[in-house]
Design an enzyme around this catalytic site. Structure first.
Site, PDB file in Angstrom:
ATOM      1  N   ARG A 270     -14.909  11.087 -33.746  1.00 57.07           N
ATOM      2  CA  ARG A 270     -14.084  10.516 -34.814  1.00 57.07           C
ATOM      3  C   ARG A 270     -14.922   9.731 -35.819  1.00 57.07           C
ATOM      4  O   ARG A 270     -14.577   9.611 -36.975  1.00 57.07           O
ATOM      5  CB  ARG A 270     -12.992   9.619 -34.214  1.00 57.07           C
ATOM      6  CG  ARG A 270     -11.839  10.425 -33.606  1.00 57.07           C
ATOM      7  CD  ARG A 270     -10.663   9.543 -33.253  1.00 57.07           C
ATOM      8  NE  ARG A 270     -10.909   8.810 -32.030  1.00 57.07           N
ATOM      9  CZ  ARG A 270     -10.458   9.180 -30.830  1.00 57.07           C
ATOM     10  NH1 ARG A 270      -9.730  10.277 -30.705  1.00 57.07           N
ATOM     11  NH2 ARG A 270     -10.722   8.463 -29.772  1.00 57.07           N
TER      12      ARG A 270
ATOM     13  N   GLU B  22     -21.030  16.851 -16.889  1.00 54.34           N
ATOM     14  CA  GLU B  22     -20.146  16.378 -15.817  1.00 54.34           C
ATOM     15  C   GLU B  22     -20.444  17.197 -14.570  1.00 54.34           C
ATOM     16  O   GLU B  22     -20.323  18.420 -14.581  1.00 54.34           O
ATOM     17  CB  GLU B  22     -18.680  16.525 -16.248  1.00 54.34           C
ATOM     18  CG  GLU B  22     -17.659  16.311 -15.147  1.00 54.34           C
ATOM     19  CD  GLU B  22     -17.830  15.006 -14.372  1.00 54.34           C
ATOM     20  OE1 GLU B  22     -17.825  13.939 -14.981  1.00 54.34           O
ATOM     21  OE2 GLU B  22     -17.989  15.072 -13.119  1.00 54.34           O
TER      22      GLU B  22
ATOM     23  N   ALA C  79      -7.213  12.336 -14.466  1.00 60.34           N
ATOM     24  CA  ALA C  79      -6.561  11.032 -14.277  1.00 60.34           C
ATOM     25  C   ALA C  79      -6.812  10.526 -12.862  1.00 60.34           C
ATOM     26  O   ALA C  79      -5.952  10.665 -11.988  1.00 60.34           O
ATOM     27  CB  ALA C  79      -5.068  11.159 -14.539  1.00 60.34           C
TER      28      ALA C  79
ATOM     29  N   CYS D 160      -6.753   7.613 -11.691  1.00 59.54           N
ATOM     30  CA  CYS D 160      -5.769   6.602 -11.284  1.00 59.54           C
ATOM     31  C   CYS D 160      -4.464   7.243 -10.800  1.00 59.54           C
ATOM     32  O   CYS D 160      -3.674   6.604 -10.101  1.00 59.54           O
ATOM     33  CB  CYS D 160      -5.462   5.649 -12.434  1.00 59.54           C
ATOM     34  SG  CYS D 160      -6.935   4.905 -13.143  1.00 59.54           S
TER      35      CYS D 160
ATOM     36  N   ASP E 229     -17.824   1.899 -14.511  1.00 63.05           N
ATOM     37  CA  ASP E 229     -18.033   1.364 -13.163  1.00 63.05           C
ATOM     38  C   ASP E 229     -19.503   1.103 -12.829  1.00 63.05           C
ATOM     39  O   ASP E 229     -19.809   0.357 -11.905  1.00 63.05           O
ATOM     40  CB  ASP E 229     -17.483   2.333 -12.111  1.00 63.05           C
ATOM     41  CG  ASP E 229     -15.964   2.341 -12.048  1.00 63.05           C
ATOM     42  OD1 ASP E 229     -15.335   1.642 -12.866  1.00 63.05           O
ATOM     43  OD2 ASP E 229     -15.420   3.056 -11.180  1.00 63.05           O
TER      44      ASP E 229
ATOM     45  N   ALA F 104     -10.245   1.043 -14.887  1.00 64.12           N
ATOM     46  CA  ALA F 104     -10.184   2.046 -15.952  1.00 64.12           C
ATOM     47  C   ALA F 104     -10.159   1.428 -17.350  1.00 64.12           C
ATOM     48  O   ALA F 104     -10.783   1.969 -18.270  1.00 64.12           O
ATOM     49  CB  ALA F 104      -8.951   2.915 -15.747  1.00 64.12           C
TER      50      ALA F 104
HETATM   51  C1  LIG Z   1      -7.777   6.927  -6.591  1.00 64.51           C
HETATM   52  C2  LIG Z   1      -8.142   5.990  -7.689  1.00 64.51           C
HETATM   53  C3  LIG Z   1      -7.163   5.206  -8.280  1.00 64.51           C
HETATM   54  C4  LIG Z   1      -7.501   4.327  -9.291  1.00 64.51           C
HETATM   55  N1  LIG Z   1      -6.511   3.589  -9.851  1.00 64.51           N
HETATM   56  C5  LIG Z   1      -6.816   2.734 -10.849  1.00 64.51           C
HETATM   57  C6  LIG Z   1      -5.806   1.991 -11.485  1.00 64.51           C
HETATM   58  O1  LIG Z   1      -4.617   2.121 -11.163  1.00 64.51           O
HETATM   59  N2  LIG Z   1      -6.165   1.139 -12.470  1.00 64.51           N
HETATM   60  C7  LIG Z   1      -7.467   0.983 -12.867  1.00 64.51           C
HETATM   61  O2  LIG Z   1      -7.752   0.205 -13.776  1.00 64.51           O
HETATM   62  N3  LIG Z   1      -8.458   1.683 -12.278  1.00 64.51           N
HETATM   63  C8  LIG Z   1      -8.159   2.556 -11.291  1.00 64.51           C
HETATM   64  N4  LIG Z   1      -9.149   3.279 -10.707  1.00 64.51           N
HETATM   65  C9  LIG Z   1     -10.543   3.052 -11.134  1.00 64.51           C
HETATM   66  C10 LIG Z   1     -10.862   3.839 -12.391  1.00 64.51           C
HETATM   67  O3  LIG Z   1     -10.493   5.165 -12.212  1.00 64.51           O
HETATM   68  C11 LIG Z   1     -12.341   3.709 -12.666  1.00 64.51           C
HETATM   69  O4  LIG Z   1     -12.642   2.354 -12.869  1.00 64.51           O
HETATM   70  C12 LIG Z   1     -12.749   4.484 -13.909  1.00 64.51           C
HETATM   71  O5  LIG Z   1     -12.469   5.838 -13.758  1.00 64.51           O
HETATM   72  C13 LIG Z   1     -14.247   4.311 -14.148  1.00 64.51           C
HETATM   73  O6  LIG Z   1     -14.625   5.082 -15.238  1.00 64.51           O
HETATM   74  P1  LIG Z   1     -16.121   5.606 -15.375  1.00 64.51           P
HETATM   75  O7  LIG Z   1     -16.171   6.403 -16.630  1.00 64.51           O
HETATM   76  O8  LIG Z   1     -17.046   4.482 -15.224  1.00 64.51           O
HETATM   77  O9  LIG Z   1     -16.342   6.514 -14.119  1.00 64.51           O
HETATM   78  P2  LIG Z   1     -15.533   7.777 -13.626  1.00 64.51           P
HETATM   79  O10 LIG Z   1     -14.206   7.852 -14.254  1.00 64.51           O
HETATM   80  O11 LIG Z   1     -15.615   7.747 -12.146  1.00 64.51           O
HETATM   81  O12 LIG Z   1     -16.387   8.982 -14.172  1.00 64.51           O
HETATM   82  C14 LIG Z   1     -17.739   9.150 -13.821  1.00 64.51           C
HETATM   83  C15 LIG Z   1     -18.047  10.624 -13.856  1.00 64.51           C
HETATM   84  O13 LIG Z   1     -19.453  10.774 -13.909  1.00 64.51           O
HETATM   85  C16 LIG Z   1     -19.797  11.934 -13.210  1.00 64.51           C
HETATM   86  N5  LIG Z   1     -21.218  11.866 -12.855  1.00 64.51           N
HETATM   87  C17 LIG Z   1     -21.830  10.935 -12.078  1.00 64.51           C
HETATM   88  N6  LIG Z   1     -23.144  11.203 -11.989  1.00 64.51           N
HETATM   89  C18 LIG Z   1     -23.370  12.315 -12.706  1.00 64.51           C
HETATM   90  C19 LIG Z   1     -24.534  13.081 -12.974  1.00 64.51           C
HETATM   91  N7  LIG Z   1     -25.727  12.736 -12.487  1.00 64.51           N
HETATM   92  N8  LIG Z   1     -24.407  14.160 -13.751  1.00 64.51           N
HETATM   93  C20 LIG Z   1     -23.212  14.521 -14.277  1.00 64.51           C
HETATM   94  N9  LIG Z   1     -22.071  13.836 -14.042  1.00 64.51           N
HETATM   95  C21 LIG Z   1     -22.159  12.738 -13.281  1.00 64.51           C
HETATM   96  C22 LIG Z   1     -18.884  11.909 -12.007  1.00 64.51           C
HETATM   97  O14 LIG Z   1     -18.715  13.191 -11.450  1.00 64.51           O
HETATM   98  C23 LIG Z   1     -17.595  11.351 -12.604  1.00 64.51           C
HETATM   99  O15 LIG Z   1     -16.676  12.364 -12.922  1.00 64.51           O
HETATM  100  C24 LIG Z   1      -8.851   4.206  -9.710  1.00 64.51           C
HETATM  101  C25 LIG Z   1      -9.829   4.996  -9.137  1.00 64.51           C
HETATM  102  C26 LIG Z   1      -9.487   5.892  -8.148  1.00 64.51           C
HETATM  103  C27 LIG Z   1     -10.558   6.742  -7.549  1.00 64.51           C
END
Ligand SMILES: Cc1cc2nc3c(=O)[nH]c(=O)nc-3n(C[C@H](O)[C@H](O)[C@H](O)COP(=O)(O)OP(=O)(O)OC[C@H]3O[C@@H](n4cnc5c(N)ncnc54)[C@H](O)[C@@H]3O)c2cc1C
Length: 552
Positions: free
Chosen positions: A27, A38, A46, A48, A283, A301
């Site tokens: 954007r 990925e 999703a 969450c 995270d 999230a």
């Molecule tokens: C079951 C569950 C329920 C949740 N519920 C909530 C909620 O209700 N409210 C809330 O605030 N948070 C919730 N969370 C937490 C929230 O989902 C995470 O905080 C958020 O997704 C983090 O975002 P991120 O982009 O840091 O990591 P992620 O969303 O985990 O994405 C990271 C991605 O990086 C990819 N990756 C890692 N290393 C590599 C690599 N070397 N090469 C290529 N790809 C790679 C992984 O495969 C992954 O898909 C929940 C999490 C889970 C698992």
């Protein structure tokens, strides 16, 4: 934005932080080359929502898949490479080594955004790799659990870990007709909240058929059962592990990026790592806590998405800053909701604040309008500055509204004076003329000003030897849960029975919810009594506090 926009931006990780960053980049810059790597089979899913597919509240799996690589390309012209794992970052050559089923590739970048998230901790115990042992982090994890339940019809499950994902899964498994025991190593579940709220939540879970064991861990997993560290064994046709999140730092460490004091990737407030061409979000990073200013990891999230947006903006020469996180979170637990923001009382004390707390036990709206539901609210504040430090709430309705107001107040560094003046929406179906937040702040103000001094239930318990607990609940309330050793005089009779109240030692007033305790305290003060305290939250807080025993 400067005119020297980098043209080739690579993002590692394509879910919350990564997908947000990719869309924001496009954007802001129609010409940039944007690639998302990925390692999993799905982009922007999703996570969450995963527990709600297991519970069958979300019926269609496709509803969890928010984007496809094709969709991303169609809308944003972002090249998403799924099933492609980044395995090395060469910072000198500015290129990524990646592995995919199609072969190894090298991908150059001008700027790199790491959004790799975290991965669930797996304890090293015998039986951990059994095919009935699960984590829930990805769509394939979810599919495995769903298939297992459909095919094997487990009757019992152990959920290891009493955090929000563990508890959401406890509810989901109950919804599938499975008997669930939550096993938590800490002395309480939901360690982000104070012990009395954890106790309320626990009672709510037990009411819904979830057994809870605290202060014990898993020591071994067998087919059909697990052994616990206290020597007991419980039935478990399946085991769900939810014992914490480890930031995904293998690549970052190998590339020599600086790691912070909490074990998360170090970034500055622009989300830039120790390499000026590499940004990070989500995270995997550590950020500043908005209340105490120390570094924390907040694997949620909302922060991940906002950090992704900021990282993308700054990669393109923008100047946005991330001012920190509050850890605001909310969880649905059967018919109730638990939520918190900022610091718990325990965390605030550990951070060195001089802490005050106030409770409001109110219905979510006026009691004369039908359908009111009890709500427990606690605010934590700094006794020296009157600044709000945190809030917690639990109940059937209106919980997240209060916590969101408190989160906003924390962001604005508001004081109890500010909270007491908040002009919140009121009509009988929605609220009371004084919102529970107003009420809690009045109580806190009265405490700080010395007009109506409080003792927390724990403080009162420590001090009552040598003093008197004056129970001013109505006879009906008191007879349902009498407190041993307390003097019972209903609040309405106190004026006429003053002479019965001991004149030596402190008086700790116990009312139903603290309200009549406040009124009684003023009567005693007017009669010249010194050392009189109202027990914060009254019986409704005390009953959930360890060490107080009421006869049934
Ligand atoms: C079951 C569950 C329920 C949740 N519920 C909530 C909620 O209700 N409210 C809330 O605030 N948070 C919730 N969370 C937490 C929230 O989902 C995470 O905080 C958020 O997704 C983090 O975002 P991120 O982009 O840091 O990591 P992620 O969303 O985990 O994405 C990271 C991605 O990086 C990819 N990756 C890692 N290393 C590599 C690599 N070397 N090469 C290529 N790809 C790679 C992984 O495969 C992954 O898909 C929940 C999490 C889970 C698992």
């Amino acid at each position: 934005m400067d005119n020297q926009k980098p043209k080739n931006i690579v993002i590692i990780g394509g879910v919350a932080g990564g997908a947000t960053a990719a869309a924001r980049l496009r954007r802001l810059d129609e010409n940039a080359e944007i690639t998302v790597l990925e390692k999993g089979p799905y982009v922007s899913f999703a996570n969450c929502g995963l527990p709600y597919f297991i519970s069958r509240e979300i019926q269609r799996r496709s509803h969890l898949l928010l984007q496809t690589p094709e969709g991303f390309f169609g809308r944003y012209r972002v090249n998403v490479r799924t099933n492609t794992e980044a395995v090395g970052i060469d910072r000198q050559k500015k290129q990524i080594a990646a592995r995919s089923p199609k072969g190894d590739v090298t991908i150059p970048y001008d700027k790199l955004i790491l959004a790799q998230g975290g991965s669930p901790l797996i304890p090293e115990i015998p039986g951990i790799s059994g095919d009935h042992v699960f984590t829930l982090w990805t769509i394939p994890n979810m599919d495995r659990i769903h298939k297992f339940i459909d095919e094997k019809h487990p009757l019992s499950a152990v959920v290891a870990g009493g955090g929000f994902i563990g508890l959401e899964m406890a509810e989901a498994l109950r919804a599938r007709g499975i008997g669930v025991t939550v096993v938590e190593l800490a002395p309480q579940i939901m360690i982000s909240m104070d012990a009395e709220f954890a106790a309320m939540i626990r009672a709510g879970l037990e009411e819904n058929g979830v057994a809870v064991r605290t202060g014990v861990g898993l020591s071994a997993i067998h087919q059909g059962s697990v052994d616990l560290t206290d020597g007991s064994t419980i039935q478990a046709d399946m085991v769900l592990l939810s014992v914490g999140v480890r930031p995904e730092l293998t690549l970052a460490k190998a590339a020599g990026l600086e790691i912070g004091t909490t074990g998360g990737l170090l970034v500055d407030e622009t989300m830039r790592t120790s390499d000026p061409d590499i940004y990070a979000a989500g995270d995997m990073v550590e950020v500043v806590h908005k209340v105490h200013g120390k570094k924390v990891r907040v694997p949620l999230a909302g922060p991940a998405n906002r950090q992704g947006r900021i990282a993308a903006t700054n990669v393109l020469g923008g100047a946005m800053t991330y001012r920190g996180a509050l850890g605001t979170s909310v969880v649905k637990l059967f018919n109730r909701t638990a939520a918190s923001t900022g610091l718990s009382e325990k965390a605030a004390r550990e951070a060195g604040f001089t802490v005050g707390v106030a409770y409001a036990f109110k219905d979510n709206h006026v009691s004369y309008y039908p359908g009111g539901r009890p709500l427990a609210l606690k605010i934590v504040f700094d006794m020296t500055t009157s600044r709000l430090l945190g809030g917690q709430a639990y109940g059937e309705a209106g919980v997240e509204k209060r916590i969101d107001v408190l989160a906003t107040a924390l962001h604005g560094r508001m004081t109890l004076e500010d909270l007491s003046e908040l002009d919140l929406a009121y009509a009988p179906p929605y609220n009371s003329a004084n919102d529970p937040i107003n009420i809690a702040s009045f109580i806190g103000q009265n405490h700080i000003q010395g007009y109506s001094p409080l003792k927390t239930p724990a403080e009162a318990l420590r001090e009552i030897a040598g003093g008197t607990v004056l129970d001013v609940r109505t006879t009906g309330e008191q007879s349902k849960a009498p407190l041993e050793g307390a003097m019972h005089i209903p609040a309405d009779e106190v004026r006429d029975r003053l002479q019965e109240i001991p004149t030596s030692g402190n008086i700790y007033i116990l009312s139903k919810d603290g309200f009549l305790g406040h009124t009684t305290l003023q009567i005693l003060k007017a009669a010249g009594r010194k050392g009189v305290y109202n027990i914060a939250g009254g019986y409704l807080a005390v009953r959930w506090t360890d060490g107080w025993t009421f006869n049934a």
